[in-house]
Structure formats: structure tokens, C-alpha cells
Design a protein around this motif. Structure first.
Motif, PDB file in Angstrom:
ATOM      1  N   LEU A 187       0.833  -1.208   0.000  1.00 33.17           N
ATOM      2  CA  LEU A 187       0.000   0.000   0.000  1.00 33.17           C
ATOM      3  C   LEU A 187       0.863   1.251   0.000  1.00 33.17           C
ATOM      4  O   LEU A 187       0.625   2.198  -0.773  1.00 33.17           O
ATOM      5  N   LEU A 188       1.877   1.287   0.864  1.00 27.90           N
ATOM      6  CA  LEU A 188       2.768   2.451   0.936  1.00 27.90           C
ATOM      7  C   LEU A 188       3.519   2.642  -0.379  1.00 27.90           C
ATOM      8  O   LEU A 188       3.642   3.769  -0.877  1.00 27.90           O
ATOM      9  N   ASP A 189       4.010   1.560  -0.951  1.00 23.80           N
ATOM     10  CA  ASP A 189       4.747   1.656  -2.218  1.00 23.80           C
ATOM     11  C   ASP A 189       3.846   2.189  -3.327  1.00 23.80           C
ATOM     12  O   ASP A 189       4.268   3.014  -4.150  1.00 23.80           O
ATOM     13  N   SER A 190       2.595   1.732  -3.365  1.00 21.39           N
ATOM     14  CA  SER A 190       1.664   2.163  -4.401  1.00 21.39           C
ATOM     15  C   SER A 190       1.390   3.658  -4.320  1.00 21.39           C
ATOM     16  O   SER A 190       1.354   4.357  -5.342  1.00 21.39           O
ATOM     17  N   ILE A 191       1.199   4.168  -3.099  1.00 19.41           N
ATOM     18  CA  ILE A 191       0.874   5.582  -2.920  1.00 19.41           C
ATOM     19  C   ILE A 191       2.101   6.463  -3.155  1.00 19.41           C
ATOM     20  O   ILE A 191       2.035   7.476  -3.866  1.00 19.41           O
ATOM     21  N   THR A 222       1.539  19.065  -1.535  1.00 16.25           N
ATOM     22  CA  THR A 222       1.960  19.121  -0.126  1.00 16.25           C
ATOM     23  C   THR A 222       2.984  18.048   0.213  1.00 16.25           C
ATOM     24  O   THR A 222       3.643  18.131   1.251  1.00 16.25           O
ATOM     25  N   ASP A 223       3.093  17.017  -0.641  1.00 15.66           N
ATOM     26  CA  ASP A 223       3.972  15.871  -0.361  1.00 15.66           C
ATOM     27  C   ASP A 223       3.612  15.192   0.949  1.00 15.66           C
ATOM     28  O   ASP A 223       4.463  14.617   1.631  1.00 15.66           O
ATOM     29  N   LEU A 224       2.351  15.273   1.310  1.00 14.45           N
ATOM     30  CA  LEU A 224       1.847  14.598   2.510  1.00 14.45           C
ATOM     31  C   LEU A 224       0.772  13.600   2.104  1.00 14.45           C
ATOM     32  O   LEU A 224       0.047  13.802   1.125  1.00 14.45           O
ATOM     33  N   TYR A 225       0.665  12.530   2.897  1.00  7.87           N
ATOM     34  CA  TYR A 225      -0.274  11.451   2.625  1.00  7.87           C
ATOM     35  C   TYR A 225      -0.944  11.053   3.933  1.00  7.87           C
ATOM     36  O   TYR A 225      -0.436  11.347   5.027  1.00  7.87           O
ATOM     37  N   VAL A 226      -2.086  10.389   3.829  1.00  2.00           N
ATOM     38  CA  VAL A 226      -2.833  10.024   5.023  1.00  2.00           C
ATOM     39  C   VAL A 226      -3.247   8.563   4.962  1.00  2.00           C
ATOM     40  O   VAL A 226      -3.598   8.041   3.894  1.00  2.00           O
ATOM     41  N   LEU A 227      -3.176   7.895   6.112  1.00  2.00           N
ATOM     42  CA  LEU A 227      -3.687   6.547   6.297  1.00  2.00           C
ATOM     43  C   LEU A 227      -4.865   6.617   7.263  1.00  2.00           C
ATOM     44  O   LEU A 227      -4.756   7.217   8.332  1.00  2.00           O
ATOM     45  N   VAL A 228      -5.987   5.992   6.900  1.00  2.00           N
ATOM     46  CA  VAL A 228      -7.146   5.918   7.789  1.00  2.00           C
ATOM     47  C   VAL A 228      -7.484   4.447   8.000  1.00  2.00           C
ATOM     48  O   VAL A 228      -7.643   3.695   7.028  1.00  2.00           O
ATOM     49  N   PHE A 229      -7.586   4.040   9.273  1.00  2.00           N
ATOM     50  CA  PHE A 229      -7.837   2.642   9.633  1.00  2.00           C
ATOM     51  C   PHE A 229      -9.283   2.502  10.093  1.00  2.00           C
ATOM     52  O   PHE A 229      -9.662   3.037  11.141  1.00  2.00           O
ATOM     53  N   LYS A 230     -10.098   1.794   9.315  1.00  2.00           N
ATOM     54  CA  LYS A 230     -11.497   1.549   9.681  1.00  2.00           C
ATOM     55  C   LYS A 230     -11.588   0.173  10.325  1.00  2.00           C
ATOM     56  O   LYS A 230     -11.319  -0.843   9.678  1.00  2.00           O
ATOM     57  N   ASP A 231     -11.981   0.129  11.607  1.00  2.00           N
ATOM     58  CA  ASP A 231     -12.029  -1.135  12.340  1.00  2.00           C
ATOM     59  C   ASP A 231     -13.171  -2.006  11.828  1.00  2.00           C
ATOM     60  O   ASP A 231     -14.343  -1.616  11.867  1.00  2.00           O
ATOM     61  N   GLN A 232     -12.816  -3.199  11.360  1.00  3.24           N
ATOM     62  CA  GLN A 232     -13.797  -4.142  10.839  1.00  3.24           C
ATOM     63  C   GLN A 232     -13.958  -5.368  11.746  1.00  3.24           C
ATOM     64  O   GLN A 232     -14.598  -6.345  11.353  1.00  3.24           O
ATOM     65  N   SER A 233     -13.372  -5.325  12.937  1.00  2.00           N
ATOM     66  CA  SER A 233     -13.322  -6.512  13.791  1.00  2.00           C
ATOM     67  C   SER A 233     -14.704  -7.020  14.166  1.00  2.00           C
ATOM     68  O   SER A 233     -14.982  -8.220  14.086  1.00  2.00           O
ATOM     69  N   GLU A 234     -15.584  -6.113  14.568  1.00  2.53           N
ATOM     70  CA  GLU A 234     -16.909  -6.530  15.011  1.00  2.53           C
ATOM     71  C   GLU A 234     -17.712  -7.106  13.847  1.00  2.53           C
ATOM     72  O   GLU A 234     -18.397  -8.119  13.981  1.00  2.53           O
ATOM     73  N   ALA A 235     -17.615  -6.461  12.678  1.00  3.98           N
ATOM     74  CA  ALA A 235     -18.330  -6.976  11.507  1.00  3.98           C
ATOM     75  C   ALA A 235     -17.800  -8.353  11.110  1.00  3.98           C
ATOM     76  O   ALA A 235     -18.578  -9.251  10.766  1.00  3.98           O
ATOM     77  N   ARG A 236     -16.476  -8.528  11.185  1.00  2.00           N
ATOM     78  CA  ARG A 236     -15.900  -9.835  10.853  1.00  2.00           C
ATOM     79  C   ARG A 236     -16.357 -10.891  11.859  1.00  2.00           C
ATOM     80  O   ARG A 236     -16.639 -12.039  11.492  1.00  2.00           O
ATOM     81  N   ARG A 237     -16.406 -10.508  13.138  1.00  2.00           N
ATOM     82  CA  ARG A 237     -16.831 -11.459  14.167  1.00  2.00           C
ATOM     83  C   ARG A 237     -18.273 -11.899  13.947  1.00  2.00           C
ATOM     84  O   ARG A 237     -18.610 -13.082  14.055  1.00  2.00           O
ATOM     85  N   SER A 255      -7.275   2.726   4.210  1.00  2.00           N
ATOM     86  CA  SER A 255      -7.293   3.523   2.988  1.00  2.00           C
ATOM     87  C   SER A 255      -6.169   4.544   3.042  1.00  2.00           C
ATOM     88  O   SER A 255      -5.901   5.137   4.095  1.00  2.00           O
ATOM     89  N   ALA A 256      -5.481   4.734   1.926  1.00  2.41           N
ATOM     90  CA  ALA A 256      -4.379   5.686   1.826  1.00  2.41           C
ATOM     91  C   ALA A 256      -4.630   6.611   0.653  1.00  2.41           C
ATOM     92  O   ALA A 256      -5.129   6.188  -0.397  1.00  2.41           O
ATOM     93  N   SER A 257      -4.294   7.890   0.833  1.00  2.00           N
ATOM     94  CA  SER A 257      -4.463   8.863  -0.242  1.00  2.00           C
ATOM     95  C   SER A 257      -3.562  10.057   0.025  1.00  2.00           C
ATOM     96  O   SER A 257      -3.051  10.235   1.146  1.00  2.00           O
ATOM     97  N   SER A 258      -3.359  10.871  -1.014  1.00  2.00           N
ATOM     98  CA  SER A 258      -2.556  12.081  -0.852  1.00  2.00           C
ATOM     99  C   SER A 258      -3.400  13.165  -0.202  1.00  2.00           C
ATOM    100  O   SER A 258      -4.633  13.150  -0.261  1.00  2.00           O
ATOM    101  N   VAL A 259      -2.722  14.146   0.403  1.00  2.00           N
ATOM    102  CA  VAL A 259      -3.393  15.254   1.081  1.00  2.00           C
ATOM    103  C   VAL A 259      -3.164  16.517   0.272  1.00  2.00           C
ATOM    104  O   VAL A 259      -2.019  16.965   0.127  1.00  2.00           O
ATOM    105  N   GLY A 260      -4.226  17.102  -0.273  1.00  2.00           N
ATOM    106  CA  GLY A 260      -4.094  18.350  -1.019  1.00  2.00           C
ATOM    107  C   GLY A 260      -3.305  18.178  -2.304  1.00  2.00           C
ATOM    108  O   GLY A 260      -3.134  17.076  -2.828  1.00  2.00           O
ATOM    109  N   HIS A 261      -2.771  19.297  -2.811  1.00  2.00           N
ATOM    110  CA  HIS A 261      -1.989  19.306  -4.044  1.00  2.00           C
ATOM    111  C   HIS A 261      -0.625  19.916  -3.760  1.00  2.00           C
ATOM    112  O   HIS A 261      -0.516  21.046  -3.274  1.00  2.00           O
TER     113      HIS A 261
END
Length: 423
Positions: A139-143, A176-191, A168-174
Motif C-alpha cells: 500500500l505504501l509503495d503504491s501511494i 503538499t507531499d503529505l499522505y494520510v492513512l485511515v484505519f477503519k475497524d472491521q473486527s466486530e463486523a468480521r466477528r 485507505s491511503a491517499s494524498s493530502v491536497g496538491h
């Protein structure tokens, strides 16, 4: 402050213009009337018409300019408000773990949820060293390589407890050379998905077993045992037992389904535990005598009322007492106790059903209320159990804001205690 005052003045002017625009036809009629009545009657009709046309054209052009000015003011206000918000404030407002990093995959900022979920993360730490899983590296290499503007992967964190995330990973703005990772917890749905799949598999297995037996006996009765009255009677009795087992299983499945569809039970009617347990003991008297078990009562004095549904609580105590008579019959007796609980933060009433049978090994106790979980599979089927009784008990108690505790020692029986709120 000057910008704010200017915006307010423009808003006032816009309101005046809009009111004029809304009354444009009345205004035009008034001007024509004034020109006609007060000495301008000798003026050419073309002049009057020309004046009206100019007025209407100006009024038509005003809304467009007002709309453009309003849009420009809204954009300016929005831009000014967003400029006052820092990235740190925005990250803190996100409930999911969020990490901002640069082109070298170095952490620039992490919100509080990320610290709570992963720990040991701080600005300056390399993400490649923190998250070593192959899917995270990809994921990091792709972004960072620019191969994708955004990407999503599934990631599982093993320690301290296993948690499943959709990252999910994406760039921040235009630029800026900054990127963001957002972690959506799926544990309960998987359980829940895993529990649903296990439930379907177990229910199918439980139904398939008696159906296979019945099918085999029918084949035998139509073949080798066709003219054997003794064998026919024996096989028919077994088939009747198997169909009874399937009927009990279906009844329990329907009970669970109904309980899951019902909302949380709000306290309304009062249930007299003394009367309810007396009825349960009387109804299970024949079963207790059949198993050689004596049921003893130890009820507290005074009123023993709790809020709840009598039929559902009857089902709880019937399940628990029936299990005690079946699986604890070697102890010869079962004690049913009702006691007031005054030592906790809220007063309540505890109902304990204690047997003196072989007991339950400690490793089984945490899972004993799971659907189809059995300590001894063969013994449970011999006792005509479906493996759903304690799961039904747990669901009913959850609806009553109550809980079940289990204490047992191998060789010394087991005690099932229902903790009910008094109010």
C-alpha cells in the motif's frame, strides 16, 4: 473584523435588493401611475414604455449580480474558516485511527485514536518499520510511487489483541507531499460474519444428523427388516426420537430468532420470582423424579419482585433447572436459592441453581453460552439437548439488563447464578 463588517453590510444590501426584486411589478405599476396622474400625461406613450422597459431590465440584471456576489462571499467565508483549522484539529475530529506521513513514509502526525490502537507511534517514526505486513508495504509503495492516487487494503493487527482493519491511503491536497492513512475497524463486523457462518454450519449439521439416521432406518425397514416386527418397532422408536430432536432444535432456533429481533426490554411489569420459580419447580418435578434428583428451595423472606417478562424469565429458569437435573443427576439433589443483593452499586436479586454432579472443567466455562457449544457432545445428545439452551438464557438476560455467572469445580457440581436488577 473589517472583512466581517463588510460581509454584513453586503448581506443587508442584498436583502434590500431582493425585496425590491420581489416587488418589481408593483414598483413598475406605481411609476407608470405617477407619471400619468401628476402632469406627465402629455408625455409620449413611447417614453413611458421606454422607462418601464429600462426599469424591468435593471431589475432582471440585479438578481444575477446578487447571486454572483453571494456565491463569492460564501466561498470567501468558507475559505477563511477552513484556513483557521489546522490539520491537527481535523485529525483529532476523526474517530478512526489516522496517520499523516510524508514522501519518505515517515510519520508527521497521528491522532489520539491511532495512539490508542497501535501505541509506540510518534512523529519521525518510519511507517515501513511500524507496519511490516506485506499488504501494508504494498500500500505504501503504491501511494508513494504515484502508481495510485488512493488505495485500500485489509490489514490485521495481531497484538495485543487481534483487530481487523480496512486501511485507505491517499494524498493530502496538491503539492503538499503529505499522505494520510485511515484505519477503519472491521473486527466486530468480521466477528458477526464468522458467527453467522458458524451458526449456519452448526445448524445444518445438527439437522443433517437425524435426517441421515431417519433415511437409513427407512431404507432398512423397506429392505432387510420388512418382515421383522421387533426390528420395525425398534427403528420406529428411534425415528420418533430423532424427529422429536429436530422439532426441539427448530423450536430453539425460532426462539433465538425472535429474541434477536426484540429490542431491549424496558422495565414495565413486575415479576414475582418466588411464584415463577415455584411454577418452574412444579413443572419439572416429573423430570427430577425420573432422574432421581430432589429439588430443594432456599428462598429469601419478603417481596421478591423484579421488572421483566414472566414468560421469558420462566424460560430462563426452566432451562437452567432442567440442565441441573439432567447433567447433575449423579449428585442426587439440586438447590434453588433466591437472595437479595445489597453489596453492589445497585440493589438486585440473585437466583442460583446449584447441582452436585460432575461439574464443568474450567476451560469450558467461558464458551458454554455459545450456540451449539457442548462440554460433552455424546452426553448432551443422550439427554436430548440441542446446544442452544444457554444461548437462549444469555439473550433473555441481556434483554432484561441482567447477567449470568457460572462457578464450577470438577467433581463438586456447578452453580449458575442469574443476577437481576431490582428496579
Amino acid at each position: 473584523m473589517a472583512d466581517t463588517g463588510g460581509a454584513e453590510q453586503r448581506s443587508t444590501a442584498q436583502a434590500v435588493v431582493i425585496r425590491l426584486w420581489n416587488s418589481r411589478w408593483l414598483l413598475a405599476a406605481g411609476i407608470v401611475a405617477v407619471l400619468t396622474v401628476y402632469g406627465f400625461a402629455d408625455m409620449s406613450g413611447y417614453v413611458v414604455l421606454l422607462a418601464c422597459a429600462v426599469l424591468l431590465f435593471a431589475a432582471a440584471m440585479l438578481p444575477a449580480s446578487v447571486a454572483r456576489q453571494s456565491a463569492e462571499d460564501a466561498a470567501a467565508i468558507e475559505a477563511g474558516g477552513l484556513q483557521q483549522l489546522s490539520g491537527e484539529y481535523l485529525a483529532a475530529a476523526v474517530a478512526d485511527p489516522l496517520i499523516i506521513f510524508d514522501r519518505t513514509a515517515t510519520i508527521v502526525h497521528a491522532n489520539a485514536a491511532a495512539f490508542a490502537a497501535f501505541g509506540g507511534i510518534a512523529p519521525g517514526i518510519s511507517l515501513s518499520l511500524k507496519f511490516r505486513a506485506p499488504e501494508m508495504q504494498a500500500l505504501l509503495d503504491s501511494i508513494l510511487s504515484g502508481a495510485a492516487a488512493s488505495d485500500v487494503v485489509d490489514y490485521t493487527e495481531k497484538l495485543p489483541v487481534e483487530r481487523a482493519y480496512r486501511v485507505s491511503a491517499s494524498s493530502v491536497g496538491h503539492g503538499t507531499d503529505l499522505y494520510v492513512l485511515v484505519f477503519k475497524d472491521q473486527s466486530e463486523a468480521r466477528r458477526i460474519d464468522r458467527m453467522r457462518a458458524d451458526f449456519i454450519a452448526n445448524a445444518s449439521h445438527e439437522l443433517r444428523t437425524p435426517l441421515a439416521s431417519i433415511s437409513g432406518f427407512i431404507e432398512t425397514l423397506r429392505g432387510p427388516a420388512r418382515n421383522d416386527p421387533a426390528a420395525r418397532e425398534q427403528f420406529l422408536q428411534i425415528m420418533q426420537n430423532q424427529t422429536g430432536r429436530m422439532a426441539r432444535l427448530i423450536d430453539d432456533l425460532l426462539s433465538l430468532s425472535r429474541l434477536e429481533m426484540k429490542p431491549y426490554l424496558k422495565p414495565g411489569t413486575e415479576v414475582d420470582l418466588r411464584q415463577t420459580l415455584d411454577s418452574v419447580i412444579d413443572s419439572l418435578g416429573p423430570l427430577a423424579r425420573e432422574n432421581g434428583v430432589a429439588i430443594e428451595r432456599d428462598f429469601a423472606e419478603g417481596p421478591l419482585d423484579v421488572p421483566g417478562d414472566r414468560d421469558e424469565l420462566f424460560q430462563v429458569f426452566e432451562n437452567l433447572l432442567e440442565n441441573a437435573c439432567k447433567y447433575g443427576q449423579s449428585g442426587g439433589r439440586v438447590v434453588v436459592t433466591i437472595a437479595h443483593r445489597d453489596d453492589g452499586p445497585e440493589p438486585g436479586i440473585d437466583v442460583t441453581i446449584r447441582d452436585f454432579g460432575p461439574g464443568i472443567p474450567e476451560e469450558h466455562i467461558p464458551r458454554i453460552t455459545e450456540r451449539f457449544y457442548r462440554v460433552d457432545v455424546e452426553n448432551s445428545r443422550t439427554q436430548k439437548g440441542t446446544g442452544l439452551g444457554l444461548s437462549i438464557v444469555k439473550h433473555i438476560l441481556t434483554r432484561h439488563n441482567a447477567r449470568l455467572s457460572i462457578k464450577s469445580e470438577v467433581g463438586n457440581g456447578a452453580a449458575f447464578t442469574v443476577h437481576l436488577p431490582a428496579h
